[in-house]
Design a protein around this motif. Structure first.
Motif, PDB file in Angstrom:
ATOM      1  N   LYS A  62      57.825 -21.151  14.916  1.00  0.00           N
ATOM      2  CA  LYS A  62      58.772 -22.747  15.559  1.00  0.00           C
ATOM      3  C   LYS A  62      58.909 -23.261  14.811  1.00  0.00           C
ATOM      4  CE  LYS A  62      59.762 -24.157  20.136  1.00  0.00           C
ATOM      5  NZ  LYS A  62      59.010 -23.841  21.765  1.00  0.00           N
ATOM      6  N   ALA A  63      60.408 -24.084  14.753  1.00  0.00           N
ATOM      7  CA  ALA A  63      60.679 -25.177  14.321  1.00  0.00           C
ATOM      8  C   ALA A  63      61.166 -26.199  15.430  1.00  0.00           C
ATOM      9  CB  ALA A  63      61.497 -25.425  13.050  1.00  0.00           C
ATOM     10  N   CYS A  64      60.674 -26.949  16.036  1.00  0.00           N
ATOM     11  CA  CYS A  64      60.978 -28.243  17.194  1.00  0.00           C
ATOM     12  C   CYS A  64      61.608 -29.357  16.270  1.00  0.00           C
ATOM     13  CB  CYS A  64      60.082 -29.087  17.553  1.00  0.00           C
ATOM     14  SG  CYS A  64      58.796 -27.441  18.895  1.00  0.00           S
ATOM     15  N   VAL A  65      63.120 -29.420  16.047  1.00  0.00           N
ATOM     16  CA  VAL A  65      64.060 -30.382  15.596  1.00  0.00           C
ATOM     17  C   VAL A  65      64.356 -31.202  16.657  1.00  0.00           C
ATOM     18  CG1 VAL A  65      66.197 -30.138  14.457  1.00  0.00           C
ATOM     19  CG2 VAL A  65      64.496 -28.441  13.895  1.00  0.00           C
ATOM     20  N   VAL A  66      64.666 -32.457  16.157  1.00  0.00           N
ATOM     21  CA  VAL A  66      65.350 -34.112  16.428  1.00  0.00           C
ATOM     22  C   VAL A  66      66.703 -33.803  15.664  1.00  0.00           C
ATOM     23  CG1 VAL A  66      65.286 -35.809  17.261  1.00  0.00           C
ATOM     24  CG2 VAL A  66      63.354 -35.191  17.328  1.00  0.00           C
ATOM     25  N   LEU A  67      67.685 -33.669  15.636  1.00  0.00           N
ATOM     26  CA  LEU A  67      69.250 -33.725  15.416  1.00  0.00           C
ATOM     27  C   LEU A  67      69.086 -34.839  14.790  1.00  0.00           C
ATOM     28  CD1 LEU A  67      71.598 -31.258  16.767  1.00  0.00           C
ATOM     29  CD2 LEU A  67      69.964 -30.994  14.809  1.00  0.00           C
ATOM     30  N   ALA A  68      70.212 -35.894  14.121  1.00  0.00           N
ATOM     31  CA  ALA A  68      70.713 -36.683  13.893  1.00  0.00           C
ATOM     32  C   ALA A  68      71.404 -37.385  14.668  1.00  0.00           C
ATOM     33  CB  ALA A  68      70.876 -37.378  12.691  1.00  0.00           C
ATOM     34  N   ALA A  69      71.744 -38.587  15.043  1.00  0.00           N
ATOM     35  CA  ALA A  69      72.754 -38.893  16.252  1.00  0.00           C
ATOM     36  C   ALA A  69      73.959 -38.225  16.366  1.00  0.00           C
ATOM     37  CB  ALA A  69      72.729 -40.485  16.450  1.00  0.00           C
ATOM     38  N   ASP A  70      74.880 -38.664  14.377  1.00  0.00           N
ATOM     39  CA  ASP A  70      76.058 -38.093  14.805  1.00  0.00           C
ATOM     40  C   ASP A  70      76.292 -36.492  14.512  1.00  0.00           C
ATOM     41  OD1 ASP A  70      74.227 -38.072  12.448  1.00  0.00           O
ATOM     42  OD2 ASP A  70      76.309 -38.919  11.338  1.00  0.00           O
ATOM     43  N   HIS A  71      74.924 -36.587  14.593  1.00  0.00           N
ATOM     44  CA  HIS A  71      75.740 -34.238  14.316  1.00  0.00           C
ATOM     45  C   HIS A  71      74.760 -33.519  16.121  1.00  0.00           C
ATOM     46  CE1 HIS A  71      75.330 -34.809  10.275  1.00  0.00           C
ATOM     47  NE2 HIS A  71      75.612 -33.790  10.968  1.00  0.00           N
ATOM     48  N   LYS A  72      74.991 -34.112  17.022  1.00  0.00           N
ATOM     49  CA  LYS A  72      74.025 -33.933  18.125  1.00  0.00           C
ATOM     50  C   LYS A  72      75.485 -33.036  18.753  1.00  0.00           C
ATOM     51  CE  LYS A  72      69.965 -36.502  19.347  1.00  0.00           C
ATOM     52  NZ  LYS A  72      69.319 -37.404  20.885  1.00  0.00           N
ATOM     53  N   GLY A  73      75.373 -31.923  19.210  1.00  0.00           N
ATOM     54  CA  GLY A  73      76.276 -31.125  19.961  1.00  0.00           C
ATOM     55  C   GLY A  73      77.447 -30.259  18.856  1.00  0.00           C
ATOM     56  N   LYS A  74      76.743 -30.513  17.946  1.00  0.00           N
ATOM     57  CA  LYS A  74      77.882 -29.941  16.727  1.00  0.00           C
ATOM     58  C   LYS A  74      77.369 -28.916  16.154  1.00  0.00           C
ATOM     59  CE  LYS A  74      80.148 -34.635  15.872  1.00  0.00           C
ATOM     60  NZ  LYS A  74      80.212 -35.627  14.935  1.00  0.00           N
ATOM     61  N   VAL A  75      76.135 -28.313  16.104  1.00  0.00           N
ATOM     62  CA  VAL A  75      75.410 -27.582  15.341  1.00  0.00           C
ATOM     63  C   VAL A  75      74.564 -26.624  16.207  1.00  0.00           C
ATOM     64  CG1 VAL A  75      73.236 -28.673  14.643  1.00  0.00           C
ATOM     65  CG2 VAL A  75      73.436 -26.682  13.258  1.00  0.00           C
ATOM     66  N   SER A  76      74.238 -25.445  16.184  1.00  0.00           N
ATOM     67  CA  SER A  76      73.759 -24.705  17.287  1.00  0.00           C
ATOM     68  C   SER A  76      72.335 -24.803  16.316  1.00  0.00           C
ATOM     69  CB  SER A  76      74.405 -23.606  18.102  1.00  0.00           C
ATOM     70  OG  SER A  76      74.324 -22.634  16.437  1.00  0.00           O
ATOM     71  N   GLU A  77      70.848 -24.025  16.883  1.00  0.00           N
ATOM     72  CA  GLU A  77      70.067 -23.225  16.924  1.00  0.00           C
ATOM     73  C   GLU A  77      70.342 -22.137  16.120  1.00  0.00           C
ATOM     74  OE1 GLU A  77      70.271 -23.305  19.997  1.00  0.00           O
ATOM     75  OE2 GLU A  77      69.626 -24.997  21.593  1.00  0.00           O
ATOM     76  N   ASP A  78      70.805 -21.648  15.921  1.00  0.00           N
ATOM     77  CA  ASP A  78      71.188 -20.349  15.413  1.00  0.00           C
ATOM     78  C   ASP A  78      72.277 -20.994  13.966  1.00  0.00           C
ATOM     79  OD1 ASP A  78      70.754 -18.331  17.260  1.00  0.00           O
ATOM     80  OD2 ASP A  78      72.438 -17.943  18.436  1.00  0.00           O
ATOM     81  N   GLU A  79      72.390 -21.477  13.960  1.00  0.00           N
ATOM     82  CA  GLU A  79      73.153 -22.060  12.625  1.00  0.00           C
ATOM     83  C   GLU A  79      71.849 -23.039  11.558  1.00  0.00           C
ATOM     84  OE1 GLU A  79      77.529 -23.333  13.524  1.00  0.00           O
ATOM     85  OE2 GLU A  79      75.917 -24.725  14.292  1.00  0.00           O
ATOM     86  N   ILE A  80      70.817 -23.039  12.482  1.00  0.00           N
ATOM     87  CA  ILE A  80      69.965 -24.008  11.789  1.00  0.00           C
ATOM     88  C   ILE A  80      68.857 -22.631  10.869  1.00  0.00           C
ATOM     89  CG2 ILE A  80      67.822 -25.348  11.885  1.00  0.00           C
ATOM     90  CD1 ILE A  80      69.507 -26.726  12.137  1.00  0.00           C
ATOM     91  N   ILE A  81      69.014 -21.485  11.808  1.00  0.00           N
ATOM     92  CA  ILE A  81      67.704 -20.479  11.671  1.00  0.00           C
ATOM     93  C   ILE A  81      68.600 -19.858   9.941  1.00  0.00           C
ATOM     94  CG2 ILE A  81      66.950 -18.816  12.132  1.00  0.00           C
ATOM     95  CD1 ILE A  81      66.752 -19.712  14.628  1.00  0.00           C
ATOM     96  N   ALA A  82      70.493 -19.671  10.628  1.00  0.00           N
ATOM     97  CA  ALA A  82      70.769 -19.792   9.458  1.00  0.00           C
ATOM     98  C   ALA A  82      70.880 -19.788   7.972  1.00  0.00           C
ATOM     99  CB  ALA A  82      72.555 -18.874   9.457  1.00  0.00           C
ATOM    100  N   TRP A  83      70.510 -20.930   8.625  1.00  0.00           N
ATOM    101  CA  TRP A  83      71.131 -22.104   6.878  1.00  0.00           C
ATOM    102  C   TRP A  83      69.713 -21.782   6.170  1.00  0.00           C
ATOM    103  CZ3 TRP A  83      67.192 -26.397   5.893  1.00  0.00           C
ATOM    104  CH2 TRP A  83      67.176 -26.985   5.110  1.00  0.00           C
ATOM    105  N   CYS A  84      67.909 -21.829   7.485  1.00  0.00           N
ATOM    106  CA  CYS A  84      66.797 -21.681   6.913  1.00  0.00           C
ATOM    107  C   CYS A  84      67.233 -20.809   6.406  1.00  0.00           C
ATOM    108  CB  CYS A  84      66.044 -21.676   7.850  1.00  0.00           C
ATOM    109  SG  CYS A  84      65.636 -23.416   8.412  1.00  0.00           S
ATOM    110  N   LYS A  85      67.620 -19.310   5.623  1.00  0.00           N
ATOM    111  CA  LYS A  85      67.240 -18.355   5.377  1.00  0.00           C
ATOM    112  C   LYS A  85      67.941 -18.372   4.426  1.00  0.00           C
ATOM    113  CE  LYS A  85      67.814 -15.226   9.673  1.00  0.00           C
ATOM    114  NZ  LYS A  85      68.297 -13.557  10.553  1.00  0.00           N
ATOM    115  N   GLU A  86      68.329 -19.298   4.032  1.00  0.00           N
ATOM    116  CA  GLU A  86      69.097 -19.525   2.643  1.00  0.00           C
ATOM    117  C   GLU A  86      68.539 -20.202   1.837  1.00  0.00           C
ATOM    118  OE1 GLU A  86      72.959 -20.844   3.061  1.00  0.00           O
ATOM    119  OE2 GLU A  86      74.125 -19.206   4.343  1.00  0.00           O
TER     120      GLU A  86
END
Length: 242
Positions: A176-200
């Motif tokens: 499990k990853a607990c993530v703090v998003l950069a201020a200019d990315h909050k609300g612009k990326v989802s948890e599923d998008e982070i997981i998909a990126w990690c798979k790559e």
């Protein structure tokens, strides 16, 4: 600015590279513990390596051993880092059993068991993998949270990341990853998008199965991320739900 360095936690490679682009300087890392009073390793300023503890300082003997057998490991082999030197403590106050567990005798010398997993390269530089007790065993695969965190810092939206274990019905425990998003990315990326990126970016068994966005990560008075408290909280919550 002539040099910059520090310790306490490994500098993520992605952050180190950004720092180099800004300053033209390589971040010089060192390593030590409360039990060693001061540093036991540091990178030579003329030849530092990234995400590296450095080489043992003067009068310090450091080695790597198998956690269970105590056998000394060779170049590139991961095991527990042990050290002896004049700055290392004698033991824990009024805790003889804990003191006994903290040391191992090799060649007639008393070495302190750091509890950190790592290895050394052919030039004698030491590298840390993670804490012995922090390893996640996902279906028999060893996952080192520090490695996953370092890879996640490559994502432009991630400001901070802390990887912990979480209960899993089939795998026993999972990542499990607990993530703090950069201020200019909050609300612009989802948890599923982070997981998909990690798979790559990493092997399948290392990919976080759960991503949780947080406003901030809890820290100790010394500024270290309190991963253990977060992990205990996660397991307690899941047990209550069960």
């Amino acid at each position: 600015l002539e040099n910059i360095g520090g310790g306490g936690a490994a500098m993520p490679e992605a952050v180190s590279d950004k720092l180099f682009k800004l300053t033209g300087l390589r971040y010089i890392e060192g390593y030590g513990l409360s039990e060693t009073i001061a540093a036991t390793h540091i990178n030579p300023s003329e030849k530092p390596k990234k995400q590296c503890l450095g080489i043992p300082v003067f009068d310090v003997d450091s080695r790597v051993i198998d956690v269970d057998s105590g056998k000394e490991m060779g170049v590139g082999e991961v095991g527990e880092i042990i050290s002896r030197g004049p700055q290392i403590f004698q033991g824990y106050w009024n805790r003889p059993l804990e003191t006994q567990k903290a040391f191992i005798e090799i060649d007639g010398e008393r070495f302190f068991r750091t509890g950190d997993m790592g290895y050394y390269d052919e030039e004698g530089y030491f590298f840390i993998v993670d804490r012995v007790k922090r390893m996640i065993n996902a279906s028999g695969f060893k996952v080192w949270p520090a490695e996953v965190e370092s890879l996640m810092y490559r994502h432009p939206a991630i400001q901070e990341s802390c990887v912990i274990s979480a209960p899993h019905e089939r795998r026993g425990e999972t990542v499990k990853a607990c993530v703090v998003l950069a201020a200019d990315h909050k609300g612009k990326v989802s948890e599923d998008e982070i997981i998909a990126w990690c798979k790559e970016q990493m092997a399948a068994y290392k990919v976080p199965q759960i991503v949780e966005f947080r406003d901030e990560l809890p820290r100790s008075p010394t500024g270290k991320v309190m991963w253990r408290a977060m992990q205990e909280e996660e397991w307690a919550e899941q047990q209550q739900k069960a």
